[in-house]
Design an enzyme around this catalytic site. Structure first.
Site, mmCIF file in Angstrom:
data_model
loop_
_atom_site.group_PDB
_atom_site.id
_atom_site.type_symbol
_atom_site.label_atom_id
_atom_site.label_comp_id
_atom_site.label_asym_id
_atom_site.label_seq_id
_atom_site.Cartn_x
_atom_site.Cartn_y
_atom_site.Cartn_z
ATOM 1 N N GLU A 272 62.246 15.250 -15.052
ATOM 2 C CA GLU A 272 61.690 16.088 -16.111
ATOM 3 C C GLU A 272 62.608 16.236 -17.321
ATOM 4 O OE1 GLU A 272 62.770 16.940 -13.088
ATOM 5 O OE2 GLU A 272 63.635 18.946 -13.000
ATOM 6 N N HIS A 296 53.406 17.141 -12.563
ATOM 7 C CA HIS A 296 54.603 17.742 -11.968
ATOM 8 C C HIS A 296 55.751 17.812 -12.986
ATOM 9 C CE1 HIS A 296 57.457 18.547 -8.599
ATOM 10 N NE2 HIS A 296 58.306 17.939 -9.418
ATOM 11 N N GLU A 297 56.074 16.689 -13.582
ATOM 12 C CA GLU A 297 57.208 16.675 -14.521
ATOM 13 C C GLU A 297 56.910 17.551 -15.740
ATOM 14 O OE1 GLU A 297 59.602 15.688 -13.009
ATOM 15 O OE2 GLU A 297 58.704 14.319 -11.551
ATOM 16 N N HIS A 300 57.567 21.159 -15.052
ATOM 17 C CA HIS A 300 58.985 21.511 -15.156
ATOM 18 C C HIS A 300 59.377 21.984 -16.561
ATOM 19 C CE1 HIS A 300 60.920 20.683 -11.345
ATOM 20 N NE2 HIS A 300 60.470 19.444 -11.259
ATOM 21 N N GLU A 319 61.642 23.622 -7.995
ATOM 22 C CA GLU A 319 60.651 22.690 -7.445
ATOM 23 C C GLU A 319 59.436 23.388 -6.818
ATOM 24 O OE1 GLU A 319 60.613 19.713 -8.242
ATOM 25 O OE2 GLU A 319 62.684 19.330 -8.883
ATOM 26 N N ASP A 376 72.360 16.795 -3.167
ATOM 27 C CA ASP A 376 71.295 15.870 -2.797
ATOM 28 C C ASP A 376 70.740 16.148 -1.396
ATOM 29 O OD1 ASP A 376 70.554 13.987 -4.691
ATOM 30 O OD2 ASP A 376 70.890 12.364 -3.251
ATOM 31 N N TYR A 384 60.467 22.002 -2.215
ATOM 32 C CA TYR A 384 59.232 21.621 -2.904
ATOM 33 C C TYR A 384 58.005 22.297 -2.280
ATOM 34 C CZ TYR A 384 61.489 17.768 -5.438
ATOM 35 O OH TYR A 384 62.282 17.024 -6.269
HETATM 36 N N1 BES Z 1 63.594 16.891 -10.585
HETATM 37 C C1 BES Z 1 62.963 16.059 -9.633
HETATM 38 C C2 BES Z 1 63.765 14.845 -9.279
HETATM 39 C C3 BES Z 1 65.141 15.117 -8.711
HETATM 40 C C4 BES Z 1 65.355 16.162 -7.840
HETATM 41 C C5 BES Z 1 66.189 14.309 -9.049
HETATM 42 C C6 BES Z 1 66.639 16.397 -7.355
HETATM 43 C C7 BES Z 1 67.455 14.537 -8.552
HETATM 44 C C8 BES Z 1 67.679 15.588 -7.705
HETATM 45 C C9 BES Z 1 61.569 15.627 -10.088
HETATM 46 O O1 BES Z 1 60.903 16.612 -10.793
HETATM 47 C C10 BES Z 1 60.748 15.367 -8.869
HETATM 48 O O2 BES Z 1 60.557 16.272 -8.126
HETATM 49 N N2 BES Z 1 60.276 14.154 -8.683
HETATM 50 C C11 BES Z 1 59.453 13.759 -7.554
HETATM 51 C C12 BES Z 1 58.000 13.677 -7.931
HETATM 52 C C13 BES Z 1 57.168 14.842 -7.632
HETATM 53 C C14 BES Z 1 55.715 14.528 -7.938
HETATM 54 C C15 BES Z 1 57.317 15.462 -6.287
HETATM 55 C C16 BES Z 1 59.867 12.377 -7.141
HETATM 56 O O3 BES Z 1 60.711 11.789 -7.799
HETATM 57 O O4 BES Z 1 59.319 11.842 -6.175
HETATM 58 ZN ZN ZN Z 2 60.314 18.234 -9.556
#
Ligand code: BES
Ligand code: ZN
Length: 602
Positions: A272, A296-297, A300, A319, A376, A384
């Site tokens: 995002e 989703h993005e 954010h 999330e 991570d 989520y």
């Molecule tokens: N912000 C996240 C991606 C992220 C989280 C990167 C933690 C690094 C550390 C992004 O908004 C996200 O959640 N992406 C998901 C997609 C979503 C539809 C659940 C993904 O990348 O799968």
């Molecule tokens: Zn996200």
């Protein structure tokens, strides 16, 4: 205890275990970057000029760095030399950079270059792009990788504005999570400005052969020329999404909302980055079935970018709210049945994750404990989907009308600030529960946030569409031939549910007949492919092996490739196959994916 400061300069007490910085003493207010993008050496080189506010009259400023080579630091506008030193290297965190500053100093300039192995940056050769003609570079700063390309206070509780002068090869376009010019600059020089304060993890850069196409009044898409048409078609509803989102929870705060479609090695589905979401090309399915990721993005832009988790232990605030909000956008655009389908798939994934982590595991709490761990580790379905179902449960107790007033007010009153779980609870009690014990007892807030598993009062969603897909899976298992199944007009999600309702270890006959009828192995839809490969791996179905190898060679999205490697290494033969493929595929994966898979395949 350290404090951080929000944009109103209110002190917020927070311990951020993933940052060396001491923003409670001196806090960064603006960063100006001046960087050359060197595709030969795979480095960024130049300087970062950091403006800061000395709050306590300290004589040193502490920044986060990892793998940065710093040649010189100056202070003040006249470039007076400043002494600096590094702390010990700490696993995941890198090294503290301590700069000696005079009490009247308001700016330091750090001259540096990044390492060719900078954790945030991915350098692709032309072969690894869609167009195959030009190299590409992109960053991924979340959670704590901004420090590998910008010396900064790299915790989400600190917000600053930023600007940048970027030089890159003449034929390429540079973009940042900032105000972007949509045109190619023939001299390779780009200037960026991000006038709203953002956290470090939201700084982002991409450089490559991309073009822009407008989609609506403040929306558009950037993609490599060969991907542009397909991207435009996939994202037709983007402007409607922005309008729907603002309609729900208040004005969009960031001016434009654009998406850049990156090469397939991008390790996430989406990121995002403000004003410019970074997205995987694996959502370009050709039938617009995976655009919930854009919702989703986009969501954010409120939950995360405007109201930001103060530390990574509070990640669920980013999330969980975003998942809830995403689903509301999807409902508004495509109706309740479609949204329910997405939600039930989510809930099923949550149940799987809780089973894997253990129902009493502390890692299933919404509020996380990530001390001494890589943040991570906490970035899974708990934040989520448990986060989302907490909010859905609240909605089911207080009613949608009250819920929407609360959420909108929460975003508005905390815009450009950071939020701790504790502060959220206080706000929640004051503004939603308002002393009503009956409501409080129905919600059981503390159980959700500080307790394990999925609380028994959880809202349950039942999708009519998925029910039909599950029924067809049952039919198939009872012996109905694949060609007689009722699958007309199924969306990606029904197919996923169908595949997930087939047990691991289908017989050869079953696999062959499914593939013959539905051509899963040849599917252009990465979500479906990925679920299908789970079956072909478990049943050792050889005709899919070449496609699986191709998939692992091309796609670097962690959500897909990690479960596939996990399943492969379960058998001796699978492990040999995984190791062989990984050897070739690894250079095409981003460091965050490599890190996870190195552990699996060794
Ligand atoms: N912000 C996240 C991606 C992220 C989280 C990167 C933690 C690094 C550390 C992004 O908004 C996200 O959640 N992406 C998901 C997609 C979503 C539809 C659940 C993904 O990348 O799968
Ligand atoms: Zn996200």
């Amino acid at each position: 205890m350290p404090t951080t400061h929000n944009s109103q300069n209110q002190a917020v007490q927070v311990t951020d275990v993933h940052s060396f910085a001491k923003p409670e003493e001196a806090v960064i207010t603006h960063i100006h970057l001046n960087l050359d993008v060197d595709f030969e050496k795979h480095i960024l080189q130049g300087y970062a000029k950091l403006s800061f506010k000395n709050i306590t009259g300290t004589d040193h400023l502490v920044l986060d760095t990892r793998d940065l080579e710093i040649s010189r630091v100056t202070q003040g506008e006249n470039g007076e030399e400043a002494k600096f030193s590094f702390g010990e290297e700490v696993k995941f965190l890198g090294k503290a950079l301590t700069i000696e500053v005079s009490k009247t100093s308001e700016v330091v300039t750090v001259y540096y270059k990044t390492s060719p192995h900078a954790g945030a940056l991915m350098w692709l050769n032309a072969e690894q792009t869609a167009g195959k003609q030009f190299p590409f570079m992109f960053s991924q700063s979340q959670a704590i990788l901004a420090r590998t390309w910008v010396p900064c206070q790299d915790g989400p509780g600190v917000k600053f504005t930023y600007s940048a002068d970027i030089s890159c090869p003449h034929s390429l376009m540079a973009l940042m999570s900032a105000e972007n010019d949509t045109l190619l600059h023939k001299d390779g020089k780009y200037h960026f400005n991000m006038p709203q304060p953002v956290s470090s993890y939201l700084m982002a850069i991409a450089v490559g052969d991309v073009r822009f196409h407008a989609l609506g009044k403040n929306t558009g898409v950037y993609a490599e020329p060969v991907m542009l048409e397909r991207s435009i078609d996939e994202f037709v509803d983007m402007q409607n999404m922005v309008d729907a989102a603002s309609g729900l929870y208040g004005e969009y705060a960031w001016g434009r909302y654009d998406v850049i479609v990156l090469p397939p090695s991008f390790p996430f589905g989406g990121m995002e980055n403000p004003r410019l979401t970074f997205a995987t090309p694996t959502i370009i399915a050709g039938d617009r079935s995976l655009v919930a990721l854009v919702a989703h993005e986009l969501a954010h832009s409120w939950s995360g970018n405007l109201v930001t988790n103060a530390t990574w232990n509070d990640f669920w605030l980013n999330e969980g709210f975003t998942m809830y909000f995403e689903n509301r956008i999807m409902e508004k655009l495509y109706g309740r049945d479609y949204a329910d389908m997405l939600d039930e798939l989510n809930f099923n994934e949550l149940q799987e994750t809780v089973k894997e982590l253990g129902e009493t595991s502390i890692d299933t709490h919404l509020f996380l404990s990530l001390k001494d761990r890589d943040p991570d580790d906490g970035m899974n379905e708990i934040a989520y989907i448990k986060g989302q179902f907490f909010l859905k449960t609240v909605e089911s107790v207080v009613g949608r009308e009250k819920m929407d007033i609360f959420v909108k007010k929460y975003f508005t009153e905390h815009a450009f600030q950071s939020m701790t779980t504790e502060k959220f609870i206080e706000y929640f009690k004051a503004n939603l529960i308002q002393g009503d014990l009956a409501i409080a007892n129905k919600i059981e807030l503390e159980k959700w946030i500080y307790g394990p598993g999925i609380p028994s009062n959880t809202f349950r969603v039942k999708s009519k569409l998925l029910e039909k897909a599950a029924a067809q899976a049952k039919e198939f298992l009872a012996g109905t031939p694949a060609k007689e199944l009722h699958t007309k007009d199924w969306s990606t999600h029904e197919w996923l549910h169908f595949l997930r309702n087939l047990p691991e270890g289908l017989t050869k006959d079953q696999i062959v007949s499914l593939d013959k009828k539905f051509h899963f192995t040849q599917s252009g839809n990465c979500e479906i492919l990925c679920d299908w490969f789970q079956h072909t791996i478990a049943s050792d179905y050889l005709p899919s092996e070449a496609q699986l190898e191709l998939f692992l060679m091309n796609v670097g999205r962690r959500k897909f490739i990690v479960p596939l490697y996990k399943s492969l290494v379960k058998t001796a033969a699978g492990k040999i196959f995984a190791q062989k493929v990984y050897l070739n595929a690894r250079p095409g994966y981003h460091s965050v994916a490599q890190q996870t898979i190195d552990e699996l395949v060794k």
